[in-house]
Scaffold this motif. Structure first.
Motif, PDB file in Angstrom:
ATOM      1  N   MET A  34       0.843  -1.198   0.000  1.00  0.00           N
ATOM      2  CA  MET A  34       0.000   0.000   0.000  1.00  0.00           C
ATOM      3  C   MET A  34       0.876   1.245   0.000  1.00  0.00           C
ATOM      4  O   MET A  34       1.989   1.237   0.511  1.00  0.00           O
ATOM      5  N   ARG A  35       0.333   2.308  -0.599  1.00  0.00           N
ATOM      6  CA  ARG A  35       1.025   3.597  -0.579  1.00  0.00           C
ATOM      7  C   ARG A  35       0.968   4.165   0.833  1.00  0.00           C
ATOM      8  O   ARG A  35      -0.051   4.056   1.504  1.00  0.00           O
ATOM      9  N   VAL A  36       2.074   4.758   1.266  1.00  0.00           N
ATOM     10  CA  VAL A  36       2.122   5.412   2.573  1.00  0.00           C
ATOM     11  C   VAL A  36       2.581   6.848   2.378  1.00  0.00           C
ATOM     12  O   VAL A  36       3.222   7.178   1.379  1.00  0.00           O
ATOM     13  N   GLU A  37       2.258   7.688   3.350  1.00  0.00           N
ATOM     14  CA  GLU A  37       2.627   9.098   3.251  1.00  0.00           C
ATOM     15  C   GLU A  37       4.139   9.248   3.223  1.00  0.00           C
ATOM     16  O   GLU A  37       4.852   8.527   3.921  1.00  0.00           O
ATOM     17  N   PRO A  38       4.627  10.185   2.423  1.00  0.00           N
ATOM     18  CA  PRO A  38       6.072  10.389   2.373  1.00  0.00           C
ATOM     19  C   PRO A  38       6.599  10.934   3.697  1.00  0.00           C
ATOM     20  O   PRO A  38       5.856  11.524   4.489  1.00  0.00           O
ATOM     21  N   ALA A  39       7.877  10.728   3.919  1.00  0.00           N
ATOM     22  CA  ALA A  39       8.520  11.253   5.126  1.00  0.00           C
ATOM     23  C   ALA A  39       8.462  12.774   5.092  1.00  0.00           C
ATOM     24  O   ALA A  39       8.388  13.391   4.021  1.00  0.00           O
ATOM     25  N   THR A  40       8.501  13.384   6.248  1.00  0.00           N
ATOM     26  CA  THR A  40       8.460  14.841   6.341  1.00  0.00           C
ATOM     27  C   THR A  40       9.575  15.450   5.500  1.00  0.00           C
ATOM     28  O   THR A  40      10.714  15.019   5.557  1.00  0.00           O
ATOM     29  N   GLY A  41       9.218  16.440   4.697  1.00  0.00           N
ATOM     30  CA  GLY A  41      10.188  17.118   3.852  1.00  0.00           C
ATOM     31  C   GLY A  41      10.368  16.475   2.487  1.00  0.00           C
ATOM     32  O   GLY A  41      11.152  16.951   1.683  1.00  0.00           O
TER      33      GLY A  41
END
Length: 76
Positions: A34-41
């Motif tokens: 599954m797609r996950v949110e990218p790391a901060t920045g």
């Protein structure tokens, strides 16, 4: 004008995925990607592949999120 067209296209593409689609059933050792949110920045999208139990340990209900974030199932 272009912005409106892009928004309309995005809404159409989103509407094409049924909201009730659940993750496919597979064996206990199958990996659900599954797609996950990218790391901060970062804006680079990541795909994580974990078992159903590992997603549950991370407090993710793959049956609920599959229609929006599901990519593929590895194994069977």
């Amino acid at each position: 004008m272009i912005t409106r067209m892009l928004i309309a296209l995005a809404l159409t593409a989103t509407a094409a995925v049924p909201a009730t689609a659940q993750a496919p059933q597979a064996s206990a050792d199958a990996l659900y990607c599954m797609r996950v949110e990218p790391a901060t920045g970062s804006r680079i999208e990541t795909v994580q592949c974990w078992t159903r139990a590992e997603w549950a340990d991370a407090e993710v209900d793959i049956d609920t999120d599959w229609a929006r974030e599901g990519v593929r199932v590895i194994g069977g």
